[in-house]
Motif scaffolding. Structure first.
Motif, PDB file in Angstrom:
ATOM      1  N   MET A   1       0.618  -1.152  -0.020  1.00  0.00           N
ATOM      2  CA  MET A   1      -0.064   0.015  -0.418  1.00  0.00           C
ATOM      3  C   MET A   1       0.998   1.083  -0.067  1.00  0.00           C
ATOM      4  SD  MET A   1      -2.872   1.232   2.769  1.00  0.00           S
ATOM      5  CE  MET A   1      -2.701   0.222   3.448  1.00  0.00           C
ATOM      6  N   ALA A   2       0.860   2.178  -0.790  1.00  0.00           N
ATOM      7  CA  ALA A   2       1.407   3.371  -1.223  1.00  0.00           C
ATOM      8  C   ALA A   2       0.818   4.313  -0.098  1.00  0.00           C
ATOM      9  CB  ALA A   2       1.291   3.710  -2.547  1.00  0.00           C
ATOM     10  N   THR A   3       1.991   5.434   0.547  1.00  0.00           N
ATOM     11  CA  THR A   3       1.327   5.692   1.991  1.00  0.00           C
ATOM     12  C   THR A   3       1.251   7.260   0.538  1.00  0.00           C
ATOM     13  OG1 THR A   3       3.393   7.447   1.264  1.00  0.00           O
ATOM     14  CG2 THR A   3       2.535   6.201   3.532  1.00  0.00           C
ATOM     15  N   LYS A   4       0.207   8.736   0.499  1.00  0.00           N
ATOM     16  CA  LYS A   4      -0.573   9.635   0.887  1.00  0.00           C
ATOM     17  C   LYS A   4       0.373  10.524  -0.181  1.00  0.00           C
ATOM     18  CE  LYS A   4      -5.622   8.845   1.926  1.00  0.00           C
ATOM     19  NZ  LYS A   4      -6.755   9.275   2.436  1.00  0.00           N
ATOM     20  N   THR A   5       1.279  10.342   1.056  1.00  0.00           N
ATOM     21  CA  THR A   5       1.818  11.257   0.866  1.00  0.00           C
ATOM     22  C   THR A   5       3.503  10.769   1.621  1.00  0.00           C
ATOM     23  OG1 THR A   5       1.019  12.993   1.201  1.00  0.00           O
ATOM     24  CG2 THR A   5       3.138  13.743   1.352  1.00  0.00           C
ATOM     25  N   PRO A   7       7.167  10.433   2.604  1.00  0.00           N
ATOM     26  CA  PRO A   7       7.814  11.162   4.221  1.00  0.00           C
ATOM     27  C   PRO A   7       9.067  11.807   3.131  1.00  0.00           C
ATOM     28  CG  PRO A   7       7.727   8.963   4.351  1.00  0.00           C
ATOM     29  CD  PRO A   7       6.465   9.070   3.145  1.00  0.00           C
ATOM     30  N   ALA A   8       9.873  11.338   2.608  1.00  0.00           N
ATOM     31  CA  ALA A   8      10.990  12.332   1.997  1.00  0.00           C
ATOM     32  C   ALA A   8      10.909  13.528   1.159  1.00  0.00           C
ATOM     33  CB  ALA A   8      11.618  10.645   1.206  1.00  0.00           C
ATOM     34  N   LYS A   9       9.653  12.766   0.547  1.00  0.00           N
ATOM     35  CA  LYS A   9       9.314  14.524  -0.070  1.00  0.00           C
ATOM     36  C   LYS A   9       9.500  15.705   1.096  1.00  0.00           C
ATOM     37  CE  LYS A   9       5.840  16.672  -3.628  1.00  0.00           C
ATOM     38  NZ  LYS A   9       4.791  16.192  -4.050  1.00  0.00           N
ATOM     39  N   ALA A  14      10.986  20.576   3.545  1.00  0.00           N
ATOM     40  CA  ALA A  14      11.091  21.025   4.947  1.00  0.00           C
ATOM     41  C   ALA A  14      13.769  22.193   4.334  1.00  0.00           C
ATOM     42  CB  ALA A  14      11.132  20.445   6.178  1.00  0.00           C
ATOM     43  N   ARG A  15      13.753  20.870   4.134  1.00  0.00           N
ATOM     44  CA  ARG A  15      15.180  21.128   3.648  1.00  0.00           C
ATOM     45  C   ARG A  15      15.276  22.646   2.601  1.00  0.00           C
ATOM     46  NH1 ARG A  15      17.705  17.476  -0.156  1.00  0.00           N
ATOM     47  NH2 ARG A  15      16.493  19.220  -1.379  1.00  0.00           N
ATOM     48  N   ASP A  16      14.568  22.634   1.852  1.00  0.00           N
ATOM     49  CA  ASP A  16      14.650  23.374   0.834  1.00  0.00           C
ATOM     50  C   ASP A  16      14.332  24.207   0.825  1.00  0.00           C
ATOM     51  OD1 ASP A  16      15.662  21.526  -0.885  1.00  0.00           O
ATOM     52  OD2 ASP A  16      13.927  21.572  -2.530  1.00  0.00           O
ATOM     53  N   LEU A  17      12.950  25.146   1.917  1.00  0.00           N
ATOM     54  CA  LEU A  17      12.242  26.028   3.114  1.00  0.00           C
ATOM     55  C   LEU A  17      13.318  26.436   3.147  1.00  0.00           C
ATOM     56  CD1 LEU A  17       8.705  25.123   3.270  1.00  0.00           C
ATOM     57  CD2 LEU A  17       9.837  26.405   1.745  1.00  0.00           C
ATOM     58  N   ILE A  18      14.211  25.956   4.879  1.00  0.00           N
ATOM     59  CA  ILE A  18      15.277  26.410   5.263  1.00  0.00           C
ATOM     60  C   ILE A  18      16.306  26.774   4.708  1.00  0.00           C
ATOM     61  CG2 ILE A  18      17.112  25.228   6.824  1.00  0.00           C
ATOM     62  CD1 ILE A  18      14.480  25.567   8.000  1.00  0.00           C
ATOM     63  N   GLU A  19      16.877  26.356   2.963  1.00  0.00           N
ATOM     64  CA  GLU A  19      17.990  26.922   2.702  1.00  0.00           C
ATOM     65  C   GLU A  19      17.149  28.234   2.279  1.00  0.00           C
ATOM     66  OE1 GLU A  19      20.589  26.116  -1.826  1.00  0.00           O
ATOM     67  OE2 GLU A  19      18.903  24.444  -0.914  1.00  0.00           O
ATOM     68  N   GLU A  56      11.703   9.578  15.785  1.00  0.00           N
ATOM     69  CA  GLU A  56      11.629   8.248  16.839  1.00  0.00           C
ATOM     70  C   GLU A  56      10.681   7.249  16.043  1.00  0.00           C
ATOM     71  OE1 GLU A  56      10.382   5.647  20.259  1.00  0.00           O
ATOM     72  OE2 GLU A  56      12.168   7.650  19.708  1.00  0.00           O
ATOM     73  N   GLN A  57       9.589   7.881  15.465  1.00  0.00           N
ATOM     74  CA  GLN A  57       8.257   7.717  14.598  1.00  0.00           C
ATOM     75  C   GLN A  57       9.495   6.919  13.464  1.00  0.00           C
ATOM     76  OE1 GLN A  57       4.193  10.467  15.656  1.00  0.00           O
ATOM     77  NE2 GLN A  57       5.585  10.431  13.431  1.00  0.00           N
ATOM     78  N   THR A  58      10.185   7.870  13.005  1.00  0.00           N
ATOM     79  CA  THR A  58      10.732   6.246  12.046  1.00  0.00           C
ATOM     80  C   THR A  58      11.709   5.765  12.311  1.00  0.00           C
ATOM     81  OG1 THR A  58      11.610   9.125  10.733  1.00  0.00           O
ATOM     82  CG2 THR A  58      13.047   7.138  10.263  1.00  0.00           C
ATOM     83  N   ALA A  59      12.140   5.869  13.572  1.00  0.00           N
ATOM     84  CA  ALA A  59      12.692   4.199  13.894  1.00  0.00           C
ATOM     85  C   ALA A  59      11.957   3.603  14.855  1.00  0.00           C
ATOM     86  CB  ALA A  59      13.367   4.563  15.276  1.00  0.00           C
ATOM     87  N   ASP A  60      10.335   3.988  14.793  1.00  0.00           N
ATOM     88  CA  ASP A  60       9.432   3.075  15.251  1.00  0.00           C
ATOM     89  C   ASP A  60       8.703   1.778  13.858  1.00  0.00           C
ATOM     90  OD1 ASP A  60       9.804   3.396  17.499  1.00  0.00           O
ATOM     91  OD2 ASP A  60       7.834   4.458  17.478  1.00  0.00           O
TER      92      ASP A  60
END
Length: 116
Positions: A1-5, A7-9, A14-19, A56-60
Motif C-alpha cells: 500500500m502506497a502512502t498518500k504523501t 515522507p521523504a518528499k 522542509a530542507r529546501d525551505l530552510i535553505e 522516534e516515529q521513523t525508528a519505530d
C-alpha cells in the motif's frame, strides 16, 4: 500500500525551505528587524522541538518493517542492522531535544527586542 504523501518528499521540502530562509536572512539582512528575527527564531525552535518525534516515529516504523521481514541488508542480519539504526535515530532525537533547550534562551531574549 502506497502512502498518500511521501515522507521523504516532505523532508526535502522542509530542507529546501530552510535553505531559502538562509538566503533570505543573508540577502535581506539590512531590511530585517529584531522582531522579524525573533519570530523566525521562535518558529525554528518549534521546528527543532518536533524533530525528536520524527526520529522516534521513523525508528519505530523501521523496527516494525524489520519485524515483518520487509528489510534487507546486504551481508548483515537485517534486525541487528535496524536495531543499530533505530538507536542512532533515537540518539539524534535526543540531540535535537537538547538543541531545542539551547534555543530557549536566545528565543526568549529576542522576544524582548524591538526594532526601529
Amino acid at each position: 500500500m502506497a502512502t498518500k504523501t511521501d515522507p521523504a518528499k516532505l523532508a526535502r521540502q522542509a530542507r529546501d525551505l530552510i535553505e531559502q530562509l538562509n538566503h533570505v536572512v543573508l540577502n535581506d539582512a539590512r531590511a530585517l528587524s529584531a522582531p522579524v528575527l525573533s519570530e523566525t527564531v521562535q518558529v525554528l525552535k518549534q521546528l527543532v522541538e518536533r524533530l525528536p518525534q520524527a526520529f522516534e516515529q521513523t525508528a519505530d516504523v523501521l523496527e516494525m518493517l524489520a519485524e515483518q521481514d520487509k528489510v534487507v541488508v546486504d551481508g548483515q542480519d537485517p534486525k541487528a542492522a535496524v536495531a543499530e539504526v533505530a538507536a542512532e535515530l533515537r540518539a539524534a532525537g535526543a540531540g535535537s531535544q537538547q538543541l531545542a533547550k539551547e534555543l530557549a534562551n536566545p528565543a526568549s531574549a529576542l522576544f524582548l527586542m524591538g526594532g526601529r
